[in-house]
Each structure stands twice: as structure tokens, then as C-alpha cells.
Design a protein around this motif. Structure first.
Motif, PDB file in Angstrom:
ATOM      1  N   HIS A  45      69.299   1.306   5.995  1.00  0.00           N
ATOM      2  CA  HIS A  45      70.191   2.171   5.021  1.00  0.00           C
ATOM      3  C   HIS A  45      70.125   1.735   3.732  1.00  0.00           C
ATOM      4  N   ILE A  46      69.568   0.514   3.413  1.00  0.00           N
ATOM      5  CA  ILE A  46      69.387   0.392   2.146  1.00  0.00           C
ATOM      6  C   ILE A  46      67.817  -0.236   1.718  1.00  0.00           C
ATOM      7  N   GLY A  47      67.031  -0.133   2.622  1.00  0.00           N
ATOM      8  CA  GLY A  47      65.564  -0.685   2.405  1.00  0.00           C
ATOM      9  C   GLY A  47      64.862   0.130   1.325  1.00  0.00           C
ATOM     10  N   ALA A  48      65.285   1.349   1.132  1.00  0.00           N
ATOM     11  CA  ALA A  48      64.379   2.292   0.264  1.00  0.00           C
ATOM     12  C   ALA A  48      64.946   2.291  -1.233  1.00  0.00           C
ATOM     13  N   LEU A  49      65.857   1.519  -1.584  1.00  0.00           N
ATOM     14  CA  LEU A  49      66.618   1.264  -2.562  1.00  0.00           C
ATOM     15  C   LEU A  49      65.939   0.798  -4.004  1.00  0.00           C
ATOM     16  N   PRO A  50      64.739  -0.080  -3.669  1.00  0.00           N
ATOM     17  CA  PRO A  50      63.910  -0.321  -4.905  1.00  0.00           C
ATOM     18  C   PRO A  50      62.911   0.467  -5.275  1.00  0.00           C
ATOM     19  N   HIS A  51      62.528   1.527  -4.290  1.00  0.00           N
ATOM     20  CA  HIS A  51      61.771   2.669  -4.587  1.00  0.00           C
ATOM     21  C   HIS A  51      62.575   3.553  -5.376  1.00  0.00           C
TER      22      HIS A  51
ATOM     23  N   LYS B  46      80.891  -5.928  -0.236  1.00  0.00           N
ATOM     24  CA  LYS B  46      80.627  -7.106  -0.838  1.00  0.00           C
ATOM     25  C   LYS B  46      79.367  -7.646  -0.390  1.00  0.00           C
ATOM     26  N   LEU B  47      78.903  -7.692   0.839  1.00  0.00           N
ATOM     27  CA  LEU B  47      77.849  -8.212   1.349  1.00  0.00           C
ATOM     28  C   LEU B  47      76.523  -7.182   1.168  1.00  0.00           C
ATOM     29  N   THR B  48      76.878  -6.093   1.555  1.00  0.00           N
ATOM     30  CA  THR B  48      75.985  -4.975   1.140  1.00  0.00           C
ATOM     31  C   THR B  48      75.527  -5.002  -0.312  1.00  0.00           C
ATOM     32  N   ILE B  49      76.454  -4.966  -1.325  1.00  0.00           N
ATOM     33  CA  ILE B  49      75.954  -5.017  -2.579  1.00  0.00           C
ATOM     34  C   ILE B  49      75.105  -6.416  -3.071  1.00  0.00           C
ATOM     35  N   GLU B  50      75.454  -7.400  -2.538  1.00  0.00           N
ATOM     36  CA  GLU B  50      74.871  -8.605  -2.693  1.00  0.00           C
ATOM     37  C   GLU B  50      73.476  -8.607  -2.123  1.00  0.00           C
ATOM     38  N   LEU B  51      73.473  -8.125  -1.028  1.00  0.00           N
ATOM     39  CA  LEU B  51      71.997  -7.966  -0.339  1.00  0.00           C
ATOM     40  C   LEU B  51      71.291  -6.942  -1.206  1.00  0.00           C
ATOM     41  N   VAL B  52      71.741  -5.926  -1.725  1.00  0.00           N
ATOM     42  CA  VAL B  52      71.005  -4.916  -2.550  1.00  0.00           C
ATOM     43  C   VAL B  52      70.647  -5.729  -4.014  1.00  0.00           C
ATOM     44  N   ARG B  53      71.347  -6.561  -4.529  1.00  0.00           N
ATOM     45  CA  ARG B  53      71.288  -7.070  -5.823  1.00  0.00           C
ATOM     46  C   ARG B  53      69.923  -8.291  -5.657  1.00  0.00           C
ATOM     47  N   HIS B  54      69.912  -8.968  -4.295  1.00  0.00           N
ATOM     48  CA  HIS B  54      68.699  -9.662  -4.144  1.00  0.00           C
ATOM     49  C   HIS B  54      67.756  -8.855  -3.979  1.00  0.00           C
ATOM     50  N   LYS B  55      67.614  -7.807  -3.257  1.00  0.00           N
ATOM     51  CA  LYS B  55      66.279  -6.775  -2.984  1.00  0.00           C
ATOM     52  C   LYS B  55      65.964  -6.284  -4.295  1.00  0.00           C
ATOM     53  N   LEU B  56      66.878  -5.777  -5.157  1.00  0.00           N
ATOM     54  CA  LEU B  56      66.369  -5.412  -6.417  1.00  0.00           C
ATOM     55  C   LEU B  56      65.724  -6.496  -7.335  1.00  0.00           C
ATOM     56  N   GLU B  57      66.381  -7.561  -7.622  1.00  0.00           N
ATOM     57  CA  GLU B  57      65.868  -8.705  -8.230  1.00  0.00           C
ATOM     58  C   GLU B  57      64.469  -9.257  -7.595  1.00  0.00           C
ATOM     59  N   ASP B  58      64.456  -9.160  -6.390  1.00  0.00           N
ATOM     60  CA  ASP B  58      63.077  -9.505  -5.702  1.00  0.00           C
ATOM     61  C   ASP B  58      61.919  -8.547  -5.920  1.00  0.00           C
ATOM     62  N   ASN B  59      62.565  -7.314  -6.310  1.00  0.00           N
ATOM     63  CA  ASN B  59      61.396  -6.342  -6.427  1.00  0.00           C
ATOM     64  C   ASN B  59      61.211  -6.113  -7.939  1.00  0.00           C
ATOM     65  N   LYS B  60      61.925  -6.888  -8.621  1.00  0.00           N
ATOM     66  CA  LYS B  60      61.640  -6.936 -10.353  1.00  0.00           C
ATOM     67  C   LYS B  60      62.308  -5.433 -10.810  1.00  0.00           C
ATOM     68  N   ILE B  61      63.292  -4.924 -10.145  1.00  0.00           N
ATOM     69  CA  ILE B  61      63.777  -3.835 -10.785  1.00  0.00           C
ATOM     70  C   ILE B  61      65.000  -3.969 -11.882  1.00  0.00           C
ATOM     71  N   ASP B  62      64.726  -3.472 -13.153  1.00  0.00           N
ATOM     72  CA  ASP B  62      65.598  -3.570 -14.162  1.00  0.00           C
ATOM     73  C   ASP B  62      67.151  -2.943 -13.552  1.00  0.00           C
ATOM     74  N   LEU B  63      68.132  -3.699 -13.571  1.00  0.00           N
ATOM     75  CA  LEU B  63      69.522  -3.424 -13.269  1.00  0.00           C
ATOM     76  C   LEU B  63      70.087  -2.752 -14.128  1.00  0.00           C
ATOM     77  N   LYS B  64      69.680  -2.462 -15.680  1.00  0.00           N
ATOM     78  CA  LYS B  64      70.309  -1.904 -16.583  1.00  0.00           C
ATOM     79  C   LYS B  64      70.484  -0.304 -16.106  1.00  0.00           C
ATOM     80  N   GLY B  65      71.590   0.145 -16.159  1.00  0.00           N
ATOM     81  CA  GLY B  65      71.812   1.677 -15.976  1.00  0.00           C
ATOM     82  C   GLY B  65      71.997   1.799 -14.732  1.00  0.00           C
ATOM     83  N   ILE B  66      72.163   0.880 -13.602  1.00  0.00           N
ATOM     84  CA  ILE B  66      72.416   0.993 -12.265  1.00  0.00           C
ATOM     85  C   ILE B  66      73.867   0.815 -11.906  1.00  0.00           C
ATOM     86  N   GLY B  67      74.234  -0.404 -12.172  1.00  0.00           N
ATOM     87  CA  GLY B  67      75.722  -0.590 -11.656  1.00  0.00           C
ATOM     88  C   GLY B  67      75.962  -0.745 -10.421  1.00  0.00           C
ATOM     89  N   LEU B  68      76.049  -2.024  -9.671  1.00  0.00           N
ATOM     90  CA  LEU B  68      76.353  -2.616  -8.391  1.00  0.00           C
ATOM     91  C   LEU B  68      77.695  -2.737  -8.170  1.00  0.00           C
TER      92      LEU B  68
END
Length: 558
Positions: free
Chosen positions: A76-82, A95-117
Motif C-alpha cells: 500500500h505504500i511501497g511504490a511511493l518513492p517511485h 501516524k505510524l504510516t506517515i513515519e514509515l513513509v518518511r523513513h522510506k523516502l529519506e532512505d531513497n533520497k527523495i526530496d521532501l520539498k513540495g510533498i508534505g507528510l
């Protein structure tokens, strides 16, 4: 039908398990529920993961208002970095979902600017664009902060169940909000989209609390170390393991990167209750008696590089399996994955460990609703239209049958394919179009639609191996400068390789007979499909295998 319709467009999750993603469109607004991934199967060797085709979103990017996440599982969240590497939009989830997503995006070096979690709670209502209001409705599942989504639209209310079960004794004390489902049914539901994973199972799913009771019995009796493998995202299961360990005076350590990451995230959110001296570092386990050590690890699906697999095959840096260890596999095998898991179990038995798995004790319960629970939600919501989701065709079909048995008109039930455009104005509904929705295969840094030639080549290589034949041509004479060279991989066993290679050299020389060939055609004939087919058929005659044939030409000047 009116011009202004609500469109529901599944881009993944239909007729399959995994890569769940559905777009909802009305006027100039599009929102998305879930952006998950799937893993490659036996027919896609070498593929890292499978995601959705984003062509429709790309063509309508100006309409995209946000992503709603039902929960934090990879499907349900695994393709978000792509997705978020290309499209920037706000993301909403528990809350847990968003923190897991945050970690996943940071791990994939996705710029969070313009996203908003944005972290949400049960009952929160989010305005998205001019036409959508999304409400989070609490459900139970095998991960904390799981929600169904109630979507208010100009033509009526849509309820998307997400993944759910009805657990009357959940670990965190937060039961599914059946009252809200009842209220929604009383207010009127236009469309219900409900998961179908366990539609084939009669009755009701056991409570997660039952697993905790099993853990306590095992922990009380186990003579040595206890090693528990489960999904890292299952925070409630993690809590029950820790609670059982504390009750019997044991210490807990973690093994596996994802297990450590989720533990840190869940602890930071206050989702785990742990006594100060319970947790120890895995490097320190030799400092404690064996009967005081519990190792919580990844690898319940026998993933080749997981911590549990490395323990089984003596390649784990910190843990060597010894006689008296108790191994608990607290998960159900993903369909098709039974063989590697049972092989792992065999290895542990060979090493003298005692292994406990689902068929021997109640060490796992499903996070997905059985038929009685699904039936209850249908009864509470009483939708006008119904779309079964999250399942292979037989599951969706049986779910449709269940809806009919509850009085739903078959004309109002829609089994969709990925890419179908379901449209309704509140009075009528139909599938009006189709958009691109091919599976996108992720292979290293490559992302492409399925290439059957490439997959066929990989399957061919995995089953019959390959044979490489090289010749060297003297450019002055146009003749072979030496005997052809033959190599093979995965084709024949070592004890027959030399004989087969000699026969292949002789066959090559025969096919390139200089008495019946012009000198200038040697290279052309050697590299033709006809030559490769003749060699392949020769291999089949000798071995009953058809390897991939590779040819290579070298040139020299004497």
C-alpha cells in the motif's frame, strides 16, 4: 448519465495481490488511495519489484490533489518513492504510516520539498480540492494506525475498506469503529470498495490476542534461546513478544535492518511499552544465559538475505544456531513461497533447534477479515454499488457472490480490471473507458513495461542454461584460424561437460564445412539464427535441453 461524473480508476490491486492504487476523479480534482508495490514472481526472474503505470496521472497532473494511505504495508505504500520522485503532492495517513513513509523516502533520497507528510487520526476529515472530503475510519489490521477511508463526493459517499479485520480484543485496545460504519450506512453509501483477501475463509478471524497467549505458553516452557521471526511492520506482534519475554524474565534483541527501523519508529510514537532493562544489543547475547535471550528477527518469508536465513545457513555475524534453540515463525507463507520456508525449517531441525510454525501452534493469525466480518460491513453500509478489490479474480468473484447473497443487485456489482474507468453520477453507473495500467517492472535502475522477450530469455537461462561458441577468423585467408571454442553455464553437469563440448565443436565444424562454403560467408553463416537453431536442436537431441546459444567472432591478421 450526467456530464459531471465521479470516476473510479484502479491502477493496481485488481485481479492480483499487491501494488494497490486507485484514483478518484471528479471535475478538476484527482485523489489517490494507496500507492503500493508487488514483488516479482516466478515468471519475472531478476525483477526487484512491480509498480503501477502512472501515464494517466502524468497526463492529468494538474488535477492531482493528494494521496490518502490506508496503512503502512508495502503493498500500500511501497511504490511511493517511485511516484513521489516524479509527482509532488501532499500525503495523508496514520501516524505510524506517515513515519514509515518518511523513513522510506529519506532512505531513497527523495526530496521532501513540495510533498508534505500529514499524520491523521480516526475521525479526521481532510478537504482535497473542491470536490473531495476524506474521513479516516479506524479499523483493525496487522499493523497499527490502519484506516478505512470514507470519501465524500458531489454524487455520493464512497467507502474504501483498506485492509481490515474485526478484532474485539485488539492489542492496543482500539476496536474497529463499527458505530461509524453503521452511521455511514444510515446516511447512505453510494459505493463500497472492500478487500477480498480472505473471502474464501468461512467464519471470523481469530484475535491477535490469541497469538499472545501462545507466545506466553512457549516462552514459559522453552529451555534455551527463543528466536521469533515475523513481519517487521507488525508492531502489535512485536509488543506481544516483548510482553511475554518480560513476564518470564527474558531480554529481547533485534536482528534485521527493517525490524530495527520499525522498532525505533514505533517506540518514538509511544506504540510500544518496554521496561528499561528489556532490550539488549544483539552483540551482547553471549553475556546472558541462553534461557534469558529472545531474538526478534526478520525473515519469516525465508527471504534469501534476511537475518533468519543467514542464521539457518551459518552466515549471521552474531547468531549461530545451537541445540536447544526454539525458532518461532510467526507468519503465514505468502502463496507460492512455501518451499523456501519449509527448506529453512528443515535446516533448523538439522542444527538441533526446535521449530514452531503456524501448522503446529497458534503463532500467527491473519490481519484480514473472513467472510462473516466482511458480511457485517456490507450489512452495515448497505451500498448502492459494490466493487470488490484487493484479490485475484476468484476472490473478487466470490466476494461478488457474497454481495448478491445479501441482496445486492448483480447489475450494481462491478468486477474491474486495472485501468478500467468506472463512472457514476449517483443514479447510474458503468465502465466507460480504459486507461494505461500495465505493470511496470523495476530492475535495478531500470523501469519498464513487461518485456516478454527479456523475461523469456531469463526463464530460458534459469531452466536450460546457455552455450557460448566462439570462432576466430584469419582475415587474410578468410578461414578459421583455430578450432572453435565452446563454453557453457547451467547447461550440463561437470561429468558430462567435456564430452558434450567436444561434440558441439565437431557439430560447429560440420555446419561450417569449408568444402561447401565460400570464404567470405563464414562469419555471416556462423551468426545466423539458422545456425543457432541447428546447434540448439543438436543440444536437445543429446540432452533433452534447449540452452540459449550465443555466438562470438574474433578476427586476426597473420
Amino acid at each position: 448519465m450526467k456530464d459531471r461524473n465521479l470516476k473510479v480508476i484502479p491502477l493496481g490491486g485488481m485481479l492480483e495481490i499487491g501494488k494497490n492504487m486507485t484514483a478518484f476523479e471528479y471535475g478538476n480534482d484527482i485523489i489517490i488511495i494507496d500507492v503500493g508495490m508487488a514483488f516479482g514472481g516466478d515468471d519475472t526472474p531478476g525483477i526487484d519489484c512491480v509498480i503501477q503505470d502512472y501515464t494517466y496521472i502524468r497526463e492529468n497532473i494538474d488535477k492531482l490533489r493528494g494521496i490518502i494511505l490506508t496503512h503502512g504495508h508495502e503493498d500500500h505504500i511501497g511504490a511511493l518513492p517511485h511516484f513521489l520522485r516524479e509527482f509532488k503532492c501532499p500525503v495523508y495517513g496514520g501516524k505510524l504510516t506517515i513515519e514509515l513513509v518518511r523513513h522510506k523516502l529519506e532512505d531513497n533520497k527523495i526530496d521532501l520539498k513540495g510533498i508534505g507528510l500529514n499524520a491523521c487520526h480516526g475521525g479526521d476529515k481532510i478537504q482535497l480540492g473542491n470536490h473531495f472530503v476524506a474521513e479516516f475510519v479506524r479499523v483493525n489490521h496487522s499493523i497499527a494506525d490502519s484506516y478505512a477511508i470514507c470519501l465524500k463526493t458531489p454524487v455520493g459517499t464512497v467507502v474504501h475498506s483498506g485492509d481490515f479485520k474485526i478484532d474485539y480484543t485488539p492489542i492496543n485496545g482500539k476496536v474497529i469503529d463499527l458505530q461509524r460504519f453503521g452511521e455511514l450506512g444510515h446516511e447512505g453509501v453510494l459505493l463500497f470498495m472492500c478487500e477480498s483477501t480472505n473471502i474464501e475463509k468461512e467464519g471470523s478471524s481469530p484475535s491477535e490476542k490469541d497469538v499472545g497467549e501462545s507466545f506466553q505458553k512457549i516462552f514459559r516452557q522453552a529451555p534455551g534461546r527463543i528466536i521469533v521471526a515475523t513481519f517487521s511492520s507488525h508492531v502489535h506482534r512485536m509488543q506481544q513478544i516483548i510482553t511475554a519475554a518480560e513476564k518470564y524474565g527474558k531480554h529481547v534483541c533485534l536482528s534485521g535492518r527493517s525490524m530495527i527501523n520499525v522498532f525505533k519508529i514505533a517506540s518514538s510514537l509511544g506504540y510500544l511499552e518496554v521496561e528499561p532493562d528489556t532490550m539488549i544489543d544483539i552483540s551482547a547475547i553471549s553475556n546472558y544465559p541462553n534461557n534469558e535471550v529472545v531474538i526478534l528477527t526478520t525473515g519469516s518469508q525465508a527471504e534469501p538475505m534476511s537475518a533468519l536465513s543467514r542464521m539457518a545457513f551459518a552466515s549471521h555475524k552474531e547468531v549461530e544456531i545451537i541445540e536447544g534453540d526454539t525458532i518461532i515463525i510467526s507468519a503465514h507463507p505468502i502463496p507460492g513461497n512455501e518451499k523456501p520456508i519449509y527448506k529453512l525449517i528443515d535446516e533448523f531441525f538439522k542444527l538441533g533447534a526446535h521449530v514452531i510454525y503456524e501448522s503446529l501452534a497458534e503463532v500467527h493469525v491473519s490481519g484480514h477479515a473472513y467472510r462473516n466480518e466482511i458480511r457485517l460491513l456490507h450489512t452495515l453500509l448497505k451500498p448502492k454499488y459494490f466493487i470488490p478489490v484487493h484479490g485475484e479474480y476468484r476472490m473478487l468473484y466470490r466476494h461478488a457472490q457474497l454481495a448478491q447473497s445479501l441482496g445486492q443487485d448483480p447489475e450494481d456489482i462491478f468486477i474491474l480490471h486495472n485501468g478500467d474507468v468506472f463512472a457514476t453520477d449517483g443514479e447510474e453507473a458503468e465502465v466507460v473507458a480504459e486507461v494505461p495500467a500495465e505493470a511496470i517492472l523495476i530492475d535495478g535502475s531500470s523501469a519498464t513495461v513487461r518485456d516478454d522477450h527479456v523475461m523469456s530469455d531469463r526463464m530460458h537461462l534459469s531452466e536450460d542454461g546457455c552455450v557460448s561458441i566462439a570462432i576466430t577468423i584469419d582475415d587474410e585467408t578468410g578461414e578459421l584460424a583455430s578450432v572453435p571454442s565452446v563454453n557453457s553455464m547451467g547447461f550440463v553437469f561437470d561429468d558430462e561437460k567435456e564430452e558434450i563440448h567436444e561434440q558441439l565443436i565437431a557439430k560447429t565444424m560440420l555446419l561450417l564445412d569449408p568444402d561447401h562454403r565460400k570464404k567470405e560467408t563464414l562469419e555471416i553463416e556462423f551468426t545466423t539464427r539458422q545456425f543457432r537453431n541447428q546447434i540448439r536442436e543438436f543440444c536437445y537431441d543429446k540432452t533433452r535441453r534447449r540452452p540459449m546459444i550465443l555466438t562470438n567472432v574474433n578476427h586476426i591478421n597473420t
